[in-house]
Scaffold this motif. Sequence first.
Motif: not given
Length: 104
Positions: A5-8, A16-19
């Motif tokens: 979750t630290a990278h999202i 949108a959810r990205i990294c």
Amino acid sequence: MKPSTAHITACRRCGARICWALTTANGRRQPVDAEPTKAGNLAVMQGPDGVLYVRSITVARPEIRPSEWQAMPHHATCTAPPPRRSSRARRNSGVRPAPWQARP
């Protein structure tokens, strides 16, 4: 494997959810969808330094290692319309060429 979750983060354009990951080819940042998918053409892994790295899945290296997950580049799945380019012609802002003159 999924990203931590630290990278999202969220895409600024579509939400949108990205990294963000660094490409192994040239070290540039690339947005990647946070959800793993079998249709993806990227292999993402977390390095020993905690940074996400991404590589393309190619014919030469089609296998996904146990520490990697398969993902799509976010540019391919972003639902927001592409940014508009200015319709005005780009103005040149440089030095005008001038004839050379000898100084007295």
